[in-house]
Write an enzyme that holds these catalytic residues in place. Structure first.
Site, short mmCIF file in Angstrom:
data_model
loop_
_atom_site.label_atom_id
_atom_site.label_comp_id
_atom_site.label_asym_id
_atom_site.label_seq_id
_atom_site.Cartn_x
_atom_site.Cartn_y
_atom_site.Cartn_z
N GLY A 52 39.61 4.95 -21.89
CA GLY A 52 38.17 4.87 -21.31
C GLY A 52 38.36 5.47 -19.69
CB ALA A 53 41.31 6.68 -18.08
CG ASN B 223 38.30 0.50 -18.81
OD1 ASN B 223 37.82 -0.22 -18.31
ND2 ASN B 223 37.63 1.84 -18.83
CE1 TYR C 269 30.57 -5.18 -23.07
CE2 TYR C 269 30.20 -7.18 -21.94
CZ TYR C 269 30.80 -5.96 -22.00
OH TYR C 269 31.44 -5.74 -21.13
CE LYS D 212 34.08 -6.05 -23.34
NZ LYS D 212 35.32 -4.95 -23.28
#
Length: 259
Positions: free
Chosen positions: A18-19, A95, A161, A165
């Protein structure tokens, strides 16, 4: 014994998912600033190439690889390219993530599954694929980007979400225990609300911005740059005896606020 180089990442190879923008981009640049060569992945090659150029401008090698973390073959190709280019991997930062802010009654099953797939399944696929390389070389540090929502409830529409997590937190601890004997450390960082490209529009509302800031003990909304120090700590020898931890980088939210 000297301690002036315990944060030095020279000679290390990192992967950041996710960069292509936001937090992932800032993490990749931070790792490069501390000496790591960095492989970056995301969905859009054009954006990855821009970040790769920024890494190169810092004097480090960059490897952009487009792919989807929920696709096992894409992640396997990433691992193959990193191994071919660098011969090893020392650091993995998971990420890549997604969010749909809806309550349970409004969330469709497809939407719920999408968030679980990206945030939890994607993290597992990357941990398993890249982690197997670390197990073979008997060293490595995996850093999963979690959230305060993985532990603390909020009415803000986190019905998919938050469970995703929470799963990341549990996965972090489980893998840390499984892989400790291979000298592979697995930790997580749990931020609160951060100002990124994805949140900038809703933060343009001054009342909403003030509301969020008022619920964070340090009195301001987080920035991607606030996360980099913890990433460097967990990636480096400075955290050589740290594994299975979830580090809250949240301005004090985990002390009891509801942001």
């Amino acid at each position: 014994m000297r301690f002036d180089n315990i944060f030095d990442l020279k000679g290390k190879v990192a992967i950041v998912t996710g960069a292509s923008r936001g937090l992932g981009r800032v993490i990749a640049l931070g790792l490069a600033d501390f000496g790591a060569d960095v492989a970056i992945t995301g969905r859009t090659m054009v954006d990855l190439e821009k970040v790769a150029l920024e890494i190169s401008d810092r004097g480090r090698e960059a490897l952009p690889v487009a792919g989807d973390v929920t696709n096992l073959r894409d992640v396997e190709k990433l691992a193959e390219q990193v191994l071919s280019r660098f011969g090893k991997v020392d650091i993995l930062v998971n990420n890549a993530g997604a969010i749909i802010r809806k309550g349970a009654l409004d969330m469709t099953l497809d939407e719920w599954q999408r968030i679980i797939d990206v945030n939890l399944k994607g993290t597992f696929i990357c941990c398993k694929t890249i982690g197997s390389m670390m197990v073979r070389q008997n060293s490595g540090s995996i850093i999963n980007i979690s959230s305060v929502r993985g532990e603390f409830a909020s009415p803000g529409g986190y019905s998919a979400y938050a469970p995703s997590k929470a799963g990341v937190n549990a996965l972090t601890k489980t893998l840390a225990y499984e892989w400790a004997r291979y000298n592979v450390r697995v930790n997580a960082i749990a931020p609160t609300f951060l100002e990124t490209e994805l949140t900038r529009d809703i933060l343009k509302d001054p009342e909403f911005r003030q509301f969020l800031s008022s619920r964070i003990p340090l009195g301001r909304i987080g920035k991607p740059e606030d996360i980099v120090g913890s990433v460097i700590f967990l990636a480096s020898d400075a955290s050589g005896f740290v594994t299975g931890s979830v580090i809250y980088v949240d301005g004090g939210v985990s002390m009891g606020s509801t942001v």
